[in-house]
Design an enzyme around this catalytic site. Structure first.
Site, PDB file in Angstrom:
ATOM      1  N   ASP A 316     -45.733 -25.492  12.532  1.00 56.71           N
ATOM      2  CA  ASP A 316     -44.983 -24.252  12.638  1.00 56.71           C
ATOM      3  C   ASP A 316     -45.828 -23.146  11.987  1.00 56.71           C
ATOM      4  O   ASP A 316     -46.739 -23.432  11.211  1.00 56.71           O
ATOM      5  CB  ASP A 316     -43.644 -24.398  11.917  1.00 56.71           C
ATOM      6  CG  ASP A 316     -42.821 -23.127  11.959  1.00 56.71           C
ATOM      7  OD1 ASP A 316     -42.725 -22.527  13.043  1.00 56.71           O
ATOM      8  OD2 ASP A 316     -42.301 -22.720  10.910  1.00 56.71           O
ATOM      9  N   ASP A 512     -41.187 -25.857   8.304  1.00 59.46           N
ATOM     10  CA  ASP A 512     -40.407 -25.367   7.179  1.00 59.46           C
ATOM     11  C   ASP A 512     -39.192 -24.654   7.751  1.00 59.46           C
ATOM     12  O   ASP A 512     -39.335 -23.721   8.530  1.00 59.46           O
ATOM     13  CB  ASP A 512     -41.237 -24.398   6.326  1.00 59.46           C
ATOM     14  CG  ASP A 512     -40.388 -23.667   5.306  1.00 59.46           C
ATOM     15  OD1 ASP A 512     -39.742 -24.349   4.502  1.00 59.46           O
ATOM     16  OD2 ASP A 512     -40.360 -22.424   5.324  1.00 59.46           O
ATOM     17  N   ASP A 516     -36.849 -26.381  12.300  1.00 57.30           N
ATOM     18  CA  ASP A 516     -37.936 -27.343  12.511  1.00 57.30           C
ATOM     19  C   ASP A 516     -37.482 -28.790  12.368  1.00 57.30           C
ATOM     20  O   ASP A 516     -38.238 -29.702  12.716  1.00 57.30           O
ATOM     21  CB  ASP A 516     -39.077 -27.087  11.519  1.00 57.30           C
ATOM     22  CG  ASP A 516     -39.746 -25.754  11.740  1.00 57.30           C
ATOM     23  OD1 ASP A 516     -39.902 -25.366  12.905  1.00 57.30           O
ATOM     24  OD2 ASP A 516     -40.099 -25.085  10.746  1.00 57.30           O
TER      25      ASP A 516
END
Length: 781
Positions: A316, A512, A516
């Site tokens: 991410d 995070d 996610d």
């Protein structure tokens, strides 16, 4: 019930030592009796020692059979029984000591290896000191509620997440982060539960209850962490599928060929499977322990082994590659407005908002020493912003409405935000547009170097998934050299992308945030940046980084691959030595008693080798002298102080663009003074002190040659700006023919310094972090 569990735990801790004492005493007493001529009494002692070891060995076999497996413990039982049947009582006693010692060594290794995991659990705070007016009471941590004012004394553990309520807190965050350096948190700055107060007492304003705080989430993960059966450990069972029949064939063949049952027993004795059963688990548990010391909580040995064999990394962006906490990068104001006052007004109303941009504005105001006022009549409209009354003025902070954005300064703010990929929080005072606060989520300083380390560790495909817009996503991907980037991804899109990557190869997903969590669960190994609490991502992940540092993932990769390598090496070498000894015993050249002694040496050797996983791979460790490490940290601190001040150069150039008047000259003079008093001494100190010190750790002085060339360019441009200032002073103003060259120098030097700072931070300053991460004692030479 609790007392029963305590008794059981105490007995388990004493079981292996007691078994060792009994078997060693039986062997020793028997030896003494044999030396003084009491041969029958000696045999009795050795028979007792053998029988004592046989009982738990039988239990281990039964336990294995209950799990549907036929392990190599069968060989140990056959060896013990065989020595009794052929009257090789000394060999039986030696095997008993070997088994007892091996189990005790395994237990000691596991206790040593899991020390850090247990320490994490034992460190959990249970009480807090809550202040009621002038009275302080000790209360259970579960009774603490949001907004309570707590007192944290010297040496005490911070019980819940909160913000420093008074002047300064000096904290030891090593339990969570693995960093030995103490950190300072000033009034208004956030503090995570679980860190230790390394200074004087301070007041903490609780922002979360205990179960929602950082440390509670980490403890829950640590409780689940342990040496679960990993693929590499199950490999030992697969080895047993052919090792056990092979042992029986060699032993039976020796018996049939020679008619000597003693040879068959000797083969069983040296085939005792301690190397196979103990080496791999000890290496894996050692890896788990080493990872915990680096701020990496791994749920199982399986996750550690899978991490070591993965080849694809999916990440991410926000909170993983970037800080995940927007920072104020500029405050622009309408003509006649003061930037500090505008920021204070914005922080005053934003302190009542939970929005992440509001938190950044409040933190910036507090860092600048501005004291927000307590607002009244506060209101917040989702997606629009916050309003309130501050010192009798109506303040609005948020998005810009249709009116008021046509002023030149406002258009300049919009353009700068677009160029910097920044968000804008507009500030209105009594309906008038007064200023704009620019915020940006910065790239993690360690991200580029970490990406290079991850590639070196064997990850050959790096993919970024983000819900952000394509432009900032591509910017980050370009800087880091990623293989693929997917922007504007929903949680469902992320899951689909992870599953697609997983079909190609073993995939690690790093994220995070709540969005996610599904993708982390879908990956081969999910890694959560969980430093800010027990989020859904932490609960869904196999591995949690307890500090907001991406380079800990690279550390975990190094640890995983090193632990797997040691586990395989220990098991294979141990089995090879045992096979060689079995052949020698089958030929009659190794009697049972001597074989038992030889096998004992093999056991100790492979287990000690497995414990090397606690120290880490010397090939990736950073050998950095302590003096050089301290120097790196000093210059890193100076960079933090200088980074924002560098914008004086751009501000002077922007002011010069509007006109070469007296105000522009004063801006250029301020910039020149900054260069002469701050930048040039800093660069000269690096050139004369830091770069020569880095030559040895980096292999040669050529490693810093390009940076030295940049220093020369910084000096050249600075001297040119100083010459322009002297000419302007002599002319009592900036001559028109100077403007273009002066603008080029100011803008050019601003860009060079920004790039130079980033290069030094990525290539050199992170070496100090790497040196600390290895856990080595740095030394000179």
């Amino acid at each position: 019930m609790e007392q029963t569990r305590v008794v059981d735990a105490r007995w388990r801790s004493l079981r292996e030592p007691v078994l060792v004492v009994v078997t060693v005493c039986a062997l020793a007493v028997g030896g003494i009796l044999w030396l003084i001529g009491l041969r029958e009494a000696a045999d009795v002692c050795w028979i007792v020692g053998t029988a004592v070891a046989l009982v738990p060995a039988l239990w281990w076999v039964i336990s294995t059979l209950r799990q549907g497996r036929l392990g190599v413990d069968v060989i140990a039982v056959l060896a013990l029984v065989g020595t009794l049947l052929v009257s090789e009582y000394l060999a039986g006693a030696l095997i008993a000591v070997m088994l007892a010692g091996g189990r005790a060594l395994e237990a000691a290794a596991e206790r040593r290896a899991t020390h850090d995991l247990r320490a994490l659990l034992e460190h959990a705070p249970r009480f807090a000191r809550r202040r009621f007016g002038t009275e302080v009471r000790v209360v259970p941590i579960a009774d603490v509620v949001v907004d309570d004012l707590l007192i944290v004394g010297p040496g005490e553990t911070v019980p819940v997440d909160g913000r420093v309520a008074d002047a300064l807190a000096v904290l030891d965050e090593s339990v969570l982060t693995g960093e030995s350096e103490q950190v300072e948190r000033r009034a208004g700055e956030p503090v995570r539960s679980g860190v230790v107060n390394a200074g004087g007492p301070f007041e903490l304003r609780a922002t979360a209850i205990a179960k929602d705080s950082t440390y509670a989430g980490i403890v829950r993960l640590a409780e689940a962490a342990g040496a679960e059966t990993a693929p590499i450990v199950r490999l030992a069972d697969r080895y047993a599928a052919w090792f056990l029949p092979l042992t029986l064939v060699i032993a039976g063949g020796a018996w049939l060929a020679t008619g000597s049952a003693v040879r068959a027993v000797a083969v069983l004795v040296v085939a005792t499977p301690c190397p196979l059963l103990l080496a791999a688990p000890v290496a894996i548990v050692s890896g788990l322990s080493r990872a915990s010391r680096h701020g990496v909580v791994i749920r199982s040995g399986g996750a550690l082994e899978s991490l070591g064999s993965a080849t694809t990394l999916v990440m991410d962006k926000t909170g993983t590659l970037t800080m995940g906490r927007p920072m104020v990068v500029g405050v622009l104001t309408a003509p006649g407005r003061d930037a500090a006052e505008v920021l204070r007004w914005a922080a005053s109303v934003d302190q009542m908002s939970p929005h992440v941009l509001a938190e950044a504005i409040v933190t910036e105001a507090l860092a600048r020493g501005l004291q927000p006022s307590l607002p009244t009549e506060v209101g917040e409209q989702a997606g629009r912003g916050v309003t309130g009354t501050v010192d009798g003025r109506h303040i609005e902070v948020g998005k810009l409405t249709s009116d008021g954005g046509e002023a030149d300064w406002a258009r300049a703010a919009v353009n700068r935000a677009r160029l910097d990929s920044a968000a804008v929080a507009w500030v209105r005072v009594d309906q008038d547009l007064a200023g704009a606060v620019l915020l940006r989520d910065p790239l993690r300083r360690d991200a580029p170097r970490t990406v290079r380390r991850l590639r070196a560790a064997g990850l050959n495909r790096l993919v970024m998934l983000t819900g952000d817009r394509a432009e900032p996503a591509r910017e980050v991907a370009t800087v880091l050299g990623l293989d693929e980037v997917y922007a504007q991804q929903t949680p469902e899109d992320k899951v689909a992308a992870v599953r697609a990557e997983k079909q190609r190869a073993g995939t690690v997903m790093v994220g995070d945030g709540v969005n996610d969590a599904p993708a982390l669960a879908a990956a081969t190994v999910g890694v959560a940046m969980g430093a800010r609490g027990a989020t859904a991502s932490s609960e869904a992940a196999d591995i949690v980084l307890t500090t907001d540092r991406l380079d800990r993932l690279a550390d975990a990769m190094d640890i995983a691959r090193w632990s797997r390598r040691i586990a395989v090496q220990s098991a294979v070498v141990g089995m090879a030595l045992s096979l060689a000894a079995m052949v020698i015993a089958a030929l009659g050249w190794l009697p049972p008693a001597a074989g038992a002694l030889l096998q004992e040496g093999i056991d100790v050797a492979v287990i000690l080798n497995a414990l090397r996983a606690l120290r880490g791979n010397p090939e990736v460790e950073v050998d950095l002298p302590a003096e050089t490490e301290n120097m790196l940290r000093r210059f890193a601190t100076e960079h933090d102080e200088l980074r924002d001040t560098v914008d004086l150069l751009r501000d002077a150039a922007d002011r010069l663009v509007t006109g070469a008047d007296r105000g522009a000259l004063e801006s250029v003079i301020r910039a020149n003074t900054f260069l002469e008093e701050r930048i040039l001494p800093h660069e000269q100190a690096e050139e004369s002190g830091l770069y020569p010190a880095l030559a040895r750790p980096l292999g040669s002085g050529e490693a810093t040659a390009t940076m030295s060339r940049t220093h020369a360019e910084i000096r050249r441009l600075s001297d040119r700006i100083a010459a322009h200032v002297e000419l302007a002073r002599a002319s009592n103003g900036i001559p028109p023919d100077q403007v273009d060259d002066l603008l080029a120098c100011l803008y050019g030097l601003h860009a060079v310094l920004r790039l130079h700072f980033l290069q030094e931070e990525e290539n050199y300053f992170t070496l100090a972090d790497d040196a600390s991460a290895t856990g080595l004692d740095t030394h000179d030479g």
